[in-house]
Structure formats: C-alpha cells, structure tokens
Write an enzyme that holds these catalytic residues in place. Structure first.
Site, PDB file in Angstrom:
ATOM      1  N   LEU A 192       0.840  -1.205   0.000  1.00  0.00           N
ATOM      2  CA  LEU A 192       0.000   0.000   0.000  1.00  0.00           C
ATOM      3  C   LEU A 192       0.871   1.249   0.000  1.00  0.00           C
ATOM      4  CD1 LEU A 192      -2.396  -1.134   2.873  1.00  0.00           C
ATOM      5  CD2 LEU A 192      -2.891  -1.169   0.407  1.00  0.00           C
ATOM      6  N   ASP A 209       3.512  -2.193  12.861  1.00  0.00           N
ATOM      7  CA  ASP A 209       2.058  -2.024  12.844  1.00  0.00           C
ATOM      8  C   ASP A 209       1.303  -3.202  13.436  1.00  0.00           C
ATOM      9  OD1 ASP A 209       2.056   0.534  11.710  1.00  0.00           O
ATOM     10  OD2 ASP A 209       2.512  -0.331   9.749  1.00  0.00           O
ATOM     11  N   ARG A 240      -3.513  -6.279   5.271  1.00  0.00           N
ATOM     12  CA  ARG A 240      -2.467  -6.498   6.260  1.00  0.00           C
ATOM     13  C   ARG A 240      -2.938  -7.351   7.443  1.00  0.00           C
ATOM     14  NH1 ARG A 240       1.359  -1.673   7.634  1.00  0.00           N
ATOM     15  NH2 ARG A 240       2.488  -3.550   8.263  1.00  0.00           N
ATOM     16  N   ARG A 287      -6.468   4.194   9.851  1.00  0.00           N
ATOM     17  CA  ARG A 287      -6.182   2.797  10.202  1.00  0.00           C
ATOM     18  C   ARG A 287      -6.654   2.415  11.614  1.00  0.00           C
ATOM     19  NH1 ARG A 287      -1.990   0.914   6.827  1.00  0.00           N
ATOM     20  NH2 ARG A 287      -2.359   1.851   4.771  1.00  0.00           N
ATOM     21  N   HIS A 314       0.131   7.664   9.732  1.00  0.00           N
ATOM     22  CA  HIS A 314       0.012   7.280  11.134  1.00  0.00           C
ATOM     23  C   HIS A 314       0.432   8.441  12.028  1.00  0.00           C
ATOM     24  CE1 HIS A 314       0.713   2.961   9.624  1.00  0.00           C
ATOM     25  NE2 HIS A 314      -0.446   2.923  10.223  1.00  0.00           N
ATOM     26  N   CYS A 345       8.616   2.055  11.711  1.00  0.00           N
ATOM     27  CA  CYS A 345       7.790   0.930  11.222  1.00  0.00           C
ATOM     28  C   CYS A 345       8.573  -0.354  11.045  1.00  0.00           C
ATOM     29  CB  CYS A 345       7.193   1.227   9.856  1.00  0.00           C
ATOM     30  SG  CYS A 345       6.895   2.898   9.467  1.00  0.00           S
TER      31      CYS A 345
HETATM   32  C1  CIR Z   1       1.003   0.701   4.760  1.00  0.00           C
HETATM   33  O1  CIR Z   1       0.412   1.545   4.085  1.00  0.00           O
HETATM   34  O2  CIR Z   1       0.434   0.054   5.631  1.00  0.00           O
HETATM   35  C2  CIR Z   1       2.475   0.473   4.511  1.00  0.00           C
HETATM   36  N1  CIR Z   1       2.756   0.610   3.125  1.00  0.00           N
HETATM   37  C3  CIR Z   1       3.316   1.434   5.308  1.00  0.00           C
HETATM   38  C4  CIR Z   1       3.187   1.254   6.793  1.00  0.00           C
HETATM   39  C5  CIR Z   1       4.068   2.173   7.560  1.00  0.00           C
HETATM   40  N2  CIR Z   1       4.035   1.868   8.947  1.00  0.00           N
HETATM   41  C6  CIR Z   1       4.205   2.744   9.905  1.00  0.00           C
HETATM   42  O3  CIR Z   1       4.296   3.946   9.660  1.00  0.00           O
HETATM   43  N3  CIR Z   1       4.206   2.306  11.152  1.00  0.00           N
END
Ligand code: CIR
Length: 261
Positions: free
Chosen positions: A22, A70, A89, A135, A168, A255
């Site tokens: 994503l 996450d 996810r 989210r 986030h 992340c």
């Molecule tokens: C997403 O959109 O879920 C991933 N491409 C990126 C997640 C990034 N995670 C974070 O900032 N903790």
C-alpha cells in the site's frame, strides 16, 4: 540522557512483493535490491545500539509485512497484537505472533470491531499517545487505552483523521526520551503534546519527525540536515540511515522494527 532501554527487536526484510504494498504516493515503485540494502543497514544500526535481533523470514503473501511495527504494541509491561486497519495487512498479525510469544507468553489482542496499527501508538515513557487515523478507529484506541491503564500506564488520543499528510500518528511525532518529542509543525501545538518539550521539524523536513530513540542513539532518516543538527546540538548521537525505498511505500524508520525492553 534518559529513556526507556531496549534489549531486543523483531525485524522482517522486505519480500519479493514489497513493491505491491500500500502507498498513498504516486512515486516511483521501490527498488527491491536497494530496499534490502537499506533494511540491512537499519538492522545493523539496531545492533550498534546494543539490540539482539530476531530476523524473521520475508513473507511473499504480505507485501507490507516488513513494517512489523504495525502488528503489535510492545510496552515495558507487556505486549498486545494489533488488528490492522488495512484488510490486506490483517494476516500479518498471525505471522508475528510466535516471535512475540517468545518474549510475552501473556500476549493480548485487539478485537473486532476495533482496528489499530502500531504506527499510531507513541510510547512516551509510559504515557501513550494514540492516533485515531484512517487505520486506527476509536474502538481500537479505546481497547488499547483500557489495556494500558489496567497495567498502570496512561494514554491520550490524538485525532489525525483530518490530516492527509501523515498516514500514522508516528509519521508526525516521535518520542526522544527526556520528556521530548520530535514533531511536525502541524501537530506541534496540539493540546495533548503541550506537556512535552518539542523539537519541531522544518516544514520541508517533515519526514524526519519519524525517528527512533534506541538506548544511547537516535536513528534518523538521511537528507534532513536541519533536524540532524538540532538533535546533535541537544546532545543526541544520531545514526543517519537511507530510507528512500521505504518512504515510497509510506513507511518510516519506526515501522521497520518492534523494539522490546
Ligand atoms: C502501509 O500503508 O500500511 C504500509 N505501506 C506502510 C506502513 C508504515 N508503517 C508505519 O508507519 N508504522
């Protein structure tokens, strides 16, 4: 300088489908070989900070699974697996569970209809800032807050649903220890943050606000000289890491690991 100390971290390299994850950006697709090299440097930096790593296998079926942060919230008093807000996810949680159980036999879980991404949770020495976002829904935030408070921690919610610039909460703030936050200008005056000293990033250095204090060092993204100089002036010892391929996928430094006391 005082901060919570960490002994371990769980990391997972980007897998072969990483570029299909994503992202809200219309940037170039990431280069997998470069992403792997940046991930290796990141993992080595955590080891430099004194952490022992659990390096998990890449997961082809979950393109975003390198963003392990996450999938859980790890605190000084326990751990709870999340319930990611993006349907693609959701299966990442079961995949991370065994590695967390090795550290936390008493692992809790966020339940439906709550959703929550670990990237929305900022641990400021036992006071938790919880982002309500695209989210993380209010139900997920309330479940986490109840779990935290049952363990003697405290929490406050910050609604970022009107902000299109950050995915986030931790895309826009990071706890540096010493009652100090790195924060983007748009969140700097938020009432929930007034109890902290704030290091406000320049508008063109907003991505730098996602940094990670790990023991005596702070991991920061390369390319933000103003932010790096501010931290150095304050007495921190930054480790500067290339993050271009993760930034393309809406991810930052925090992340890429689950840090464990
Ligand atoms: C997403 O959109 O879920 C991933 N491409 C990126 C997640 C990034 N995670 C974070 O900032 N903790």
């Amino acid at each position: 300088m005082a901060s919570q100390s960490f002994a371990h971290a769980i990391v997972r390299p980007p897998g072969p489908t990483f570029a299909q994850g994503l992202t809200r950006f219309d940037l170039d697709r990431p280069n997998l070989a470069l992403a792997r090299a940046q991930w290796e440097a990141y993992s080595r930096a955590l080891e430099t900070c004194g952490l022992t790593l659990t390096r998990l296998e890449p997961l082809t079926e979950f393109p975003d699974s390198t963003f392990v942060e996450d999938t859980a919230i790890v605190t000084a008093r326990g751990a709870i697996v999340s319930r990611p807000g993006a349907p693609s996810r959701s299966g990442e949680v079961e995949a991370i569970r065994p590695a967390l159980l090795a550290h936390f036999p008493d692992l809790a879980a966020i339940g439906a209809p709550g959703t929550l991404d670990g990237g929305d949770i900022c641990d400021a020495d036992g006071h938790f800032l919880i982002g309500i976002s695209a989210r993380t829904n209010p139900e997920g935030a309330a479940q986490l807050q109840a779990w935290l408070e049952a363990r003697g921690d405290t929490a406050a919610a910050i609604d970022i649903r009107d902000r299109s610039d950050i995915l986030h909460l931790k895309s826009g703030i990071s706890y540096l220890g010493d009652n100090r936050l790195a924060v983007i200008p748009a969140l700097a005056d938020h009432q929930a943050l007034r109890r902290f000293e704030r290091v406000v990033t320049a508008p063109d250095e907003a991505y730098a606000a996602n940094c990670v204090r790990v023991n005596e060092r702070v991991l920061i993204a390369a390319g933000f000289p103003g932010f790096e100089a501010r931290l150095t002036d304050l007495g921190y010892r930054p480790i500067v890491l290339m993050m271009s391929e993760f930034e393309k996928m809406d991810g930052g430094l925090s992340c890429l690991s689950l840090r464990i006391p």
